[in-house]
Design a protein around this motif. Sequence first.
Motif, PDB file in Angstrom:
ATOM      1  N   THR A   1      -5.189 -14.739   3.000  1.00 61.84           N
ATOM      2  CA  THR A   1      -4.692 -14.000   1.836  1.00 61.84           C
ATOM      3  C   THR A   1      -5.377 -12.646   1.728  1.00 61.84           C
ATOM      4  O   THR A   1      -4.726 -11.616   1.525  1.00 61.84           O
ATOM      5  CB  THR A   1      -4.917 -14.812   0.547  1.00 61.84           C
ATOM      6  OG1 THR A   1      -4.246 -16.068   0.673  1.00 61.84           O
ATOM      7  CG2 THR A   1      -4.409 -14.083  -0.669  1.00 61.84           C
ATOM      8  N   ALA A   2      -6.695 -12.630   1.860  1.00 64.33           N
ATOM      9  CA  ALA A   2      -7.434 -11.366   1.784  1.00 64.33           C
ATOM     10  C   ALA A   2      -7.033 -10.432   2.919  1.00 64.33           C
ATOM     11  O   ALA A   2      -6.893  -9.218   2.709  1.00 64.33           O
ATOM     12  CB  ALA A   2      -8.936 -11.636   1.830  1.00 64.33           C
ATOM     13  N   LEU A   3      -6.819 -10.972   4.093  1.00 62.56           N
ATOM     14  CA  LEU A   3      -6.389 -10.160   5.226  1.00 62.56           C
ATOM     15  C   LEU A   3      -5.018  -9.544   4.954  1.00 62.56           C
ATOM     16  O   LEU A   3      -4.799  -8.355   5.194  1.00 62.56           O
ATOM     17  CB  LEU A   3      -6.352 -11.020   6.491  1.00 62.56           C
ATOM     18  CG  LEU A   3      -6.063 -10.303   7.800  1.00 62.56           C
ATOM     19  CD1 LEU A   3      -7.188  -9.323   8.120  1.00 62.56           C
ATOM     20  CD2 LEU A   3      -5.915 -11.319   8.923  1.00 62.56           C
ATOM     21  N   GLY A   4      -4.101 -10.336   4.416  1.00 62.43           N
ATOM     22  CA  GLY A   4      -2.766  -9.829   4.089  1.00 62.43           C
ATOM     23  C   GLY A   4      -2.806  -8.746   3.022  1.00 62.43           C
ATOM     24  O   GLY A   4      -2.124  -7.720   3.130  1.00 62.43           O
TER      25      GLY A   4
ATOM     26  N   GLY B   1      -1.752  -4.919   3.636  1.00 65.26           N
ATOM     27  CA  GLY B   1      -0.735  -4.329   2.755  1.00 65.26           C
ATOM     28  C   GLY B   1      -1.239  -3.084   2.046  1.00 65.26           C
ATOM     29  O   GLY B   1      -0.523  -2.086   1.912  1.00 65.26           O
ATOM     30  N   TYR B   2      -2.490  -3.121   1.620  1.00 67.12           N
ATOM     31  CA  TYR B   2      -3.080  -1.962   0.932  1.00 67.12           C
ATOM     32  C   TYR B   2      -3.186  -0.773   1.877  1.00 67.12           C
ATOM     33  O   TYR B   2      -2.830   0.352   1.519  1.00 67.12           O
ATOM     34  CB  TYR B   2      -4.459  -2.331   0.377  1.00 67.12           C
ATOM     35  CG  TYR B   2      -5.181  -1.173  -0.241  1.00 67.12           C
ATOM     36  CD1 TYR B   2      -4.809  -0.686  -1.484  1.00 67.12           C
ATOM     37  CD2 TYR B   2      -6.228  -0.548   0.423  1.00 67.12           C
ATOM     38  CE1 TYR B   2      -5.470   0.391  -2.063  1.00 67.12           C
ATOM     39  CE2 TYR B   2      -6.886   0.523  -0.128  1.00 67.12           C
ATOM     40  CZ  TYR B   2      -6.508   0.988  -1.375  1.00 67.12           C
ATOM     41  OH  TYR B   2      -7.158   2.053  -1.934  1.00 67.12           O
ATOM     42  N   ILE B   3      -3.664  -1.028   3.092  1.00 69.15           N
ATOM     43  CA  ILE B   3      -3.824   0.065   4.064  1.00 69.15           C
ATOM     44  C   ILE B   3      -2.462   0.645   4.453  1.00 69.15           C
ATOM     45  O   ILE B   3      -2.302   1.861   4.522  1.00 69.15           O
ATOM     46  CB  ILE B   3      -4.601  -0.424   5.302  1.00 69.15           C
ATOM     47  CG1 ILE B   3      -6.053  -0.691   4.902  1.00 69.15           C
ATOM     48  CG2 ILE B   3      -4.523   0.579   6.437  1.00 69.15           C
ATOM     49  CD1 ILE B   3      -6.878  -1.361   5.974  1.00 69.15           C
ATOM     50  N   ARG B   4      -1.483  -0.203   4.671  1.00 67.23           N
ATOM     51  CA  ARG B   4      -0.138   0.286   5.006  1.00 67.23           C
ATOM     52  C   ARG B   4       0.471   1.044   3.828  1.00 67.23           C
ATOM     53  O   ARG B   4       1.144   2.050   4.016  1.00 67.23           O
ATOM     54  CB  ARG B   4       0.770  -0.858   5.397  1.00 67.23           C
ATOM     55  CG  ARG B   4       0.510  -1.367   6.773  1.00 67.23           C
ATOM     56  CD  ARG B   4       1.555  -2.357   7.186  1.00 67.23           C
ATOM     57  NE  ARG B   4       1.335  -2.759   8.563  1.00 67.23           N
ATOM     58  CZ  ARG B   4       2.048  -3.651   9.176  1.00 67.23           C
ATOM     59  NH1 ARG B   4       3.053  -4.242   8.553  1.00 67.23           N
ATOM     60  NH2 ARG B   4       1.785  -3.971  10.418  1.00 67.23           N
TER      61      ARG B   4
ATOM     62  N   ALA C   1       2.293   6.313   1.237  1.00 68.40           N
ATOM     63  CA  ALA C   1       2.386   6.895  -0.104  1.00 68.40           C
ATOM     64  C   ALA C   1       2.951   8.306  -0.001  1.00 68.40           C
ATOM     65  O   ALA C   1       2.626   9.064   0.907  1.00 68.40           O
ATOM     66  CB  ALA C   1       1.010   6.930  -0.757  1.00 68.40           C
ATOM     67  N   PRO C   2       3.805   8.668  -0.929  1.00 68.35           N
ATOM     68  CA  PRO C   2       4.379  10.011  -0.872  1.00 68.35           C
ATOM     69  C   PRO C   2       3.300  11.069  -1.084  1.00 68.35           C
ATOM     70  O   PRO C   2       2.420  10.919  -1.921  1.00 68.35           O
ATOM     71  CB  PRO C   2       5.400  10.028  -2.012  1.00 68.35           C
ATOM     72  CG  PRO C   2       4.979   8.929  -2.926  1.00 68.35           C
ATOM     73  CD  PRO C   2       4.273   7.919  -2.074  1.00 68.35           C
TER      74      PRO C   2
END
Length: 148
Positions: A111-114, A118-121, A126-127
């Motif tokens: 879960t932490a890895l996901g 997701g945060y890094i991607r 981000a615009p």
Amino acid sequence: MAVLIVSLSTTVALALDPSEMLDDPVQEAQARELDHAMRCVVCQSESVASSNAQWAIDTRRVIREQVAAGKTNDEIIDFFVERYGEFVLMNPRPSGSNWLLWAAGPLMFLTALGVGIGYIRGRSKAPQPIQTGLSEDEAKRLREILDE
């Protein structure tokens, strides 16, 4: 530091009395493996192999009696679990009600890895803020302020 190491190794060495040992080296190896797999219910943080409590001494004797009788490791472990519950095992079995505890660590890691991925991607997608130049009125006002 050396004194601590010597005192700890002496404590473990004194736990198994030579009179408790089996004559057959294969059976003794099996018994020692079981000694390390069982928790002393008196000490609670030590294995039967390293405990000098009377309960641990009796348990080592029972383990050796059952090994000498030809019982398997699973049969001997079941014997103790039946009497004392899963607590008697240093590493409880991943079955029954404790399967969730065994799965919780890997599940939390995944879960932490996901979330991290997701945060890094999300950050990279981000615009970007749109940079626009100043309007004529804003540029004129800026020159006035700077000239003052």
